[in-house]
Write a protein that holds these residues in place. Structure first.
Motif, PDB file in Angstrom:
ATOM      1  N   MET A 181     -26.522 -27.359 131.052  1.00 24.44           N
ATOM      2  CA  MET A 181     -27.931 -27.771 131.233  1.00 24.44           C
ATOM      3  C   MET A 181     -28.263 -29.130 131.908  1.00 24.44           C
ATOM      4  N   GLU A 182     -28.603 -29.280 132.931  1.00 23.42           N
ATOM      5  CA  GLU A 182     -29.402 -30.613 133.917  1.00 23.42           C
ATOM      6  C   GLU A 182     -30.467 -31.523 132.644  1.00 23.42           C
ATOM      7  N   SER A 183     -31.203 -30.015 132.215  1.00 24.82           N
ATOM      8  CA  SER A 183     -32.471 -31.319 131.741  1.00 24.82           C
ATOM      9  C   SER A 183     -32.584 -31.616 130.667  1.00 24.82           C
ATOM     10  N   VAL A 184     -30.972 -31.433 129.908  1.00 27.59           N
ATOM     11  CA  VAL A 184     -30.516 -32.422 128.561  1.00 27.59           C
ATOM     12  C   VAL A 184     -30.007 -33.587 128.907  1.00 27.59           C
ATOM     13  N   ASP A 185     -30.762 -33.868 127.760  1.00 25.41           N
ATOM     14  CA  ASP A 185     -29.412 -35.818 128.092  1.00 25.41           C
ATOM     15  C   ASP A 185     -29.570 -36.320 126.686  1.00 25.41           C
ATOM     16  N   SER A 186     -29.511 -35.063 125.934  1.00 28.72           N
ATOM     17  CA  SER A 186     -28.502 -34.974 124.585  1.00 28.72           C
ATOM     18  C   SER A 186     -28.401 -34.048 123.778  1.00 28.72           C
ATOM     19  N   ARG A 251     -36.435 -43.754 122.709  1.00 25.30           N
ATOM     20  CA  ARG A 251     -35.333 -43.499 124.059  1.00 25.30           C
ATOM     21  C   ARG A 251     -37.476 -42.517 125.079  1.00 25.30           C
ATOM     22  N   GLY A 252     -38.148 -41.900 124.384  1.00 30.56           N
ATOM     23  CA  GLY A 252     -38.975 -41.696 124.446  1.00 30.56           C
ATOM     24  C   GLY A 252     -38.172 -40.600 125.065  1.00 30.56           C
ATOM     25  N   ILE A 253     -37.702 -39.918 124.071  1.00 26.78           N
ATOM     26  CA  ILE A 253     -37.653 -38.176 124.224  1.00 26.78           C
ATOM     27  C   ILE A 253     -38.762 -37.370 124.101  1.00 26.78           C
ATOM     28  N   ARG A 254     -38.934 -36.288 125.405  1.00 23.87           N
ATOM     29  CA  ARG A 254     -40.202 -35.846 125.141  1.00 23.87           C
ATOM     30  C   ARG A 254     -40.143 -34.451 124.921  1.00 23.87           C
ATOM     31  N   ALA A 255     -38.328 -33.559 124.873  1.00 27.37           N
ATOM     32  CA  ALA A 255     -38.636 -32.028 124.387  1.00 27.37           C
ATOM     33  C   ALA A 255     -37.497 -31.857 123.557  1.00 27.37           C
ATOM     34  N   LEU A 256     -38.143 -31.462 122.578  1.00 22.52           N
ATOM     35  CA  LEU A 256     -36.358 -31.016 121.134  1.00 22.52           C
ATOM     36  C   LEU A 256     -36.754 -29.849 121.383  1.00 22.52           C
ATOM     37  N   TYR A 257     -35.370 -29.095 120.655  1.00 17.94           N
ATOM     38  CA  TYR A 257     -34.988 -27.559 120.655  1.00 17.94           C
ATOM     39  C   TYR A 257     -34.019 -27.921 119.643  1.00 17.94           C
ATOM     40  N   GLY A 258     -34.259 -27.407 118.630  1.00 18.25           N
ATOM     41  CA  GLY A 258     -33.547 -27.330 117.562  1.00 18.25           C
ATOM     42  C   GLY A 258     -33.189 -25.314 117.321  1.00 18.25           C
ATOM     43  N   MET A 259     -31.721 -25.697 116.696  1.00 15.74           N
ATOM     44  CA  MET A 259     -31.066 -24.312 116.322  1.00 15.74           C
ATOM     45  C   MET A 259     -30.379 -24.286 114.876  1.00 15.74           C
ATOM     46  N   GLY A 269     -25.531 -26.188 108.920  1.00 15.90           N
ATOM     47  CA  GLY A 269     -26.679 -27.207 109.463  1.00 15.90           C
ATOM     48  C   GLY A 269     -27.161 -27.325 111.044  1.00 15.90           C
ATOM     49  N   VAL A 270     -27.398 -27.682 111.347  1.00  9.82           N
ATOM     50  CA  VAL A 270     -28.534 -27.761 112.780  1.00  9.82           C
ATOM     51  C   VAL A 270     -28.300 -28.358 113.473  1.00  9.82           C
ATOM     52  N   ALA A 271     -28.471 -27.893 115.054  1.00 14.14           N
ATOM     53  CA  ALA A 271     -27.741 -27.839 116.720  1.00 14.14           C
ATOM     54  C   ALA A 271     -28.983 -28.346 117.114  1.00 14.14           C
ATOM     55  N   LYS A 272     -29.428 -29.337 117.796  1.00 12.37           N
ATOM     56  CA  LYS A 272     -30.141 -29.870 118.662  1.00 12.37           C
ATOM     57  C   LYS A 272     -30.556 -30.607 120.101  1.00 12.37           C
ATOM     58  N   MET A 273     -31.019 -30.341 120.657  1.00 12.21           N
ATOM     59  CA  MET A 273     -31.098 -30.774 122.236  1.00 12.21           C
ATOM     60  C   MET A 273     -32.192 -31.751 122.815  1.00 12.21           C
ATOM     61  N   GLY A 274     -32.520 -32.347 123.333  1.00 17.51           N
ATOM     62  CA  GLY A 274     -33.390 -33.106 123.615  1.00 17.51           C
ATOM     63  C   GLY A 274     -33.317 -33.517 125.335  1.00 17.51           C
ATOM     64  N   ALA A 278     -38.204 -33.171 131.417  1.00 16.71           N
ATOM     65  CA  ALA A 278     -38.956 -31.892 130.790  1.00 16.71           C
ATOM     66  C   ALA A 278     -39.635 -32.281 130.091  1.00 16.71           C
ATOM     67  N   SER A 279     -41.130 -31.498 129.877  1.00 14.67           N
ATOM     68  CA  SER A 279     -42.041 -31.072 128.795  1.00 14.67           C
ATOM     69  C   SER A 279     -41.263 -30.035 128.121  1.00 14.67           C
ATOM     70  N   SER A 280     -40.852 -29.069 128.582  1.00 14.90           N
ATOM     71  CA  SER A 280     -40.443 -28.086 127.500  1.00 14.90           C
ATOM     72  C   SER A 280     -38.933 -27.354 128.262  1.00 14.90           C
ATOM     73  N   PHE A 281     -38.262 -26.462 127.434  1.00 12.02           N
ATOM     74  CA  PHE A 281     -36.916 -25.729 128.592  1.00 12.02           C
ATOM     75  C   PHE A 281     -36.816 -24.543 128.749  1.00 12.02           C
ATOM     76  N   SER A 282     -36.645 -24.372 130.077  1.00  9.57           N
ATOM     77  CA  SER A 282     -36.768 -22.831 129.963  1.00  9.57           C
ATOM     78  C   SER A 282     -36.129 -22.044 129.502  1.00  9.57           C
ATOM     79  N   ASN A 283     -36.486 -20.737 129.339  1.00 10.60           N
ATOM     80  CA  ASN A 283     -35.939 -19.770 128.928  1.00 10.60           C
ATOM     81  C   ASN A 283     -34.653 -19.926 129.030  1.00 10.60           C
ATOM     82  N   ASP A 284     -33.244 -19.862 129.990  1.00  9.91           N
ATOM     83  CA  ASP A 284     -32.449 -19.321 130.394  1.00  9.91           C
ATOM     84  C   ASP A 284     -31.624 -21.069 129.593  1.00  9.91           C
ATOM     85  N   ASP A 285     -32.109 -22.208 129.335  1.00 11.60           N
ATOM     86  CA  ASP A 285     -31.682 -22.905 128.564  1.00 11.60           C
ATOM     87  C   ASP A 285     -31.196 -22.697 127.264  1.00 11.60           C
TER      88      ASP A 285
END
Length: 681
Positions: A181-186, A251-259, A269-274, A278-285
């Protein structure tokens, strides 16, 4: 009614009819009512709005062109992809929905008899165009996302291959997510330990997170994902107070999505991408992330199971290796030996034989207690393969070095969840040294007791000579004054020695000679008891002895031996009671048996001594009266004489009731201890 109005006013009816038809297909069976309908009410609203544009004037053309289906079809398609739908099944749902609307609208038109056919056809044309657009959007998005998902899952599977260590393959899996995913940095993964979430793997900008970073379940954004067990998204993460991770803020991470990582309903456990951009993640991502995390959850749980199984296997191997007891396991039904520990080899003094079946057990030579050779199907482990549980079976074995040993073997079947026997296990304890020590001790005890018997027997002759000589001196005219007192002392001591020798001879007969011999004759226990009490009163002047008896006390017994029983019990009661207290003898007629009870008051026998009160060479020593010196054989001889008569002797002793010895003797001299005839006995 216009079609767009019909759709708006009959939305509930349309969806109910559609659900009825969809439920007839297998692909919808696993979805709940809310999840099946998901975005369809919104879709119908947008479809009705687009159909309504047919009636817009030129002044409202721009407004009409702005009416779209937005993201509803693609979101619906992605939801169905996550639920496991095929592409054909997604398109079929839309086809059914269109058919339901048109069929219900046609029925409405027939009912009201409208003639505005031209207008209706224009609306239907626009309606079909709109639905075709929805199907096209859903199908294209479904196809692209499915392809992307399959590629990502394939990469995850490849990253997990050949990696057994969690610390090795978890970063690989997270790296696949980052690169997909291109928009994911962490990407960061935390595993649950009780109520705490601890960092286990990180990739991207959050790799600098301290290894000991942890959160409690319910704390912060990540803890909230674990507590609620559902995906959550956060915008402006770097400034949100929910975020506890210092790297996210730095690091100024703008958007987080946790699963949440879940397996069989349990959050592990929990997996999290940041994202930095992007200010938000697409439905695809988000969908791709959820699918990949679900796969990681499964792999992670399997790795945990494998790690635990390996740990248990290592532990079991260590236990089997260090156990001082020999252990062997055989498969069912063949009997193939598959496990044998080091102690098993040491006991047999030969390497373990991996026999293919029970017939191969002939390589192990063993003998029953009667010396017979043990056949292969007679070994405890072979019998347990058929369901038998064997406990404490003593088996003599031929060892690999040519010597013989003695083992104590236990075996049991091993069953699966359905109760089928899948194996059998046997344990063998080497008791060779213990048996040798027991045999040596037995020989020593037997020699000592025989020696006592021989010495006691041989002492009787010189002792009789002393007694006769002393008696002669006592009646001689040459012994007077103080000399007479000395002779009396010699006679008293000789009589005491005689009693001790008699006790030793009785003890030897009881232990080595098959029991104390008795000679039965018709006897009356009441008369016999009265004579014994007279003798005890003569030897203990001032003491009070009482006899209570009522009934028939005739039977066939050895009178001399029973007098010995009564005398020993009476002397014991006198020795262990206070001078001013009575000793009671009680005779009871109990039909086929007669009961003799001897009771005294005073300090009771200690509870810890009661089980051993009839053992030879034992005396109570805890302040019960002032016992006379002796060998401690009196009660042992009482027990042996009573058993020889086929009777029983018991004792009870409490502070409140005193001490009572109860002897029960059968009258019938043809009955032995177990109630069988004397010939059989």
């Amino acid at each position: 009614m216009r079609l767009y109005d019909f759709i708006r006013e009959n939305q509930f009816r349309i969806l109910a009819e559609w659900e009825r038809q969809v439920r007839g297909h297998s692909y919808s069976q696993g979805l709940s009512h809310p999840r099946l309908l998901d975005h369809l009410p919104d879709l119908l609203d947008r479809v009705s709005n687009m159909v309504e544009t047919v009636h817009h004037t030129e002044e409202t053309v721009h407004t009409a062109e702005c009416q779209t289906l937005a993201e509803v079809p693609e979101v619906h398609a992605l939801e169905r992809l996550e639920a496991g739908y095929d592409l054909e099944e997604v398109a079929h749902e839309y086809a059914l929905l269109r058919a339901c609307i048109l069929r219900l609208y046609e029925a409405h038109a027939e009912k009201v008899g409208t003639g505005e056919l031209a207008v209706a056809l224009r609306e239907v044309r626009r309606f079909n165009q709109t639905f075709d657009e929805a199907v096209s959007t859903a199908v294209s998005r479904y196809a692209r996302t499915r392809e992307r998902t399959l590629v990502a899952l394939e990469r995850i599977s490849q990253a997990a291959l050949g990696s057994e260590d969690l610390d090795t393959f978890l970063p690989r899996l997270l790296r696949v997510i980052l690169e997909s995913m291109e928009s994911v940095d962490s990407v960061i993964l935390l595993l649950r330990e009780g109520d705490t979430l601890r960092v286990r793997a990180t990739v991207g900008v959050e790799e600098e997170v301290p290894a000991d970073f942890s959160l409690r379940v319910g704390e912060g954004f990540t803890g909230k994902v674990a507590a609620e067990g559902r995906p959550l998204e956060l915008h402006s993460a770097a400034t949100d107070p929910l975020v506890k991770n210092p790297i996210v803020r730095a690091r100024g991470i703008r958007a987080l999505y946790g699963m949440p990582l879940s397996y069989k309903g349990e959050v592990i456990g929990v997996a999290k991408m940041g994202s930095l951009t992007a200010s938000s993640f697409s439905n695809d991502d988000k969908l791709l992330f959820r699918v990949m995390v679900q796969r990681i959850s499964s792999l992670l749980f399997q790795a945990h199971l494998q790690e635990r199984e390996q740990s248990q296997t290592r532990l079991l191997d260590a236990i089997l290796t260090q156990l001082p007891v020999g252990v062997a396991v055989a498969e069912a039904p063949t009997g193939r030996l598959i496990i044998g520990n080091a102690s098993f080899d040491r006991i047999w003094r030969r390497p373990f034989i991996y026999s293919p079946d029970t017939e191969g057990y002939r390589e192990y030579e063993g003998f029953h207690s009667d010396g017979r050779l043990i056949e292969p199907n007679q070994w405890p482990i072979a019998r347990s393969l058929k369901g038998e549980v064997v406990q404490g079976e003593e088996i003599t074995i031929s060892r690999g070095d040519g010597t013989r040993g003695v083992t104590l073997q236990n075996s049991a079947p091993i069953r699966d969840a359905e109760g089928r026997i899948i194996a059998a296990v046997v344990t063998a304890l080497d008791v060779t040294d213990r048996k040798a020590a027991e045999e040596q001790q037995r020989r020593t005890v037997e020699f000592r007791e025989r020696f006592l018997g021989i010495v006691s027997h041989d002492l009787r002759n010189p002792l009789n000579a002393i007694r006769l000589s002393a008696d002669a001196l006592l009646h001689s005219e040459y012994v007077v004054g103080k000399q007479s007192k000395s002779v009396h002392r010699i006679l008293s001591s000789a009589e005491r020695m005689g009693r001790m020798i008699t006790d030793l001879l009785d003890f030897t007969r009881g232990r080595l000679g098959g029991g104390i011999p008795i000679h039965r004759q018709s006897s009356n226990l009441r008369i016999l008891c009265r004579h014994v009490l007279d003798e005890l009163e003569a030897g203990h002047p001032g003491r009070k002895l009482r006899l209570r008896a009522s009934g028939n006390f005739l039977g066939e017994w050895d009178s001399d031996r029973l007098a010995q029983v009564m005398g020993n019990l009476g002397k014991n009661a006198l020795d262990y009671s206070l001078e001013d207290t009575p000793v009671d003898f009680m005779l009871r007629d109990e039909g086929d048996t007669v009961c003799l009870a001897v009771h005294n008051g005073g300090t009771p026998i200690p509870a810890d001594q009661l089980p051993y009160i009839f053992d030879p060479f034992r005396q109570a020593t805890t302040g019960r009266g002032t016992p006379a010196s002796g060998l401690g054989l009196g009660l042992f001889i009482v027990q042996q004489i009573v058993h020889a008569h086929g009777g029983t002797v018991t004792v009870s002793s409490t502070e409140a009731d005193g001490t009572t010895f109860a002897v029960r003797l059968p009258r019938d001299n043809r009955k032995g201890p177990t109630g069988v005839s004397r010939a059989e006995w």
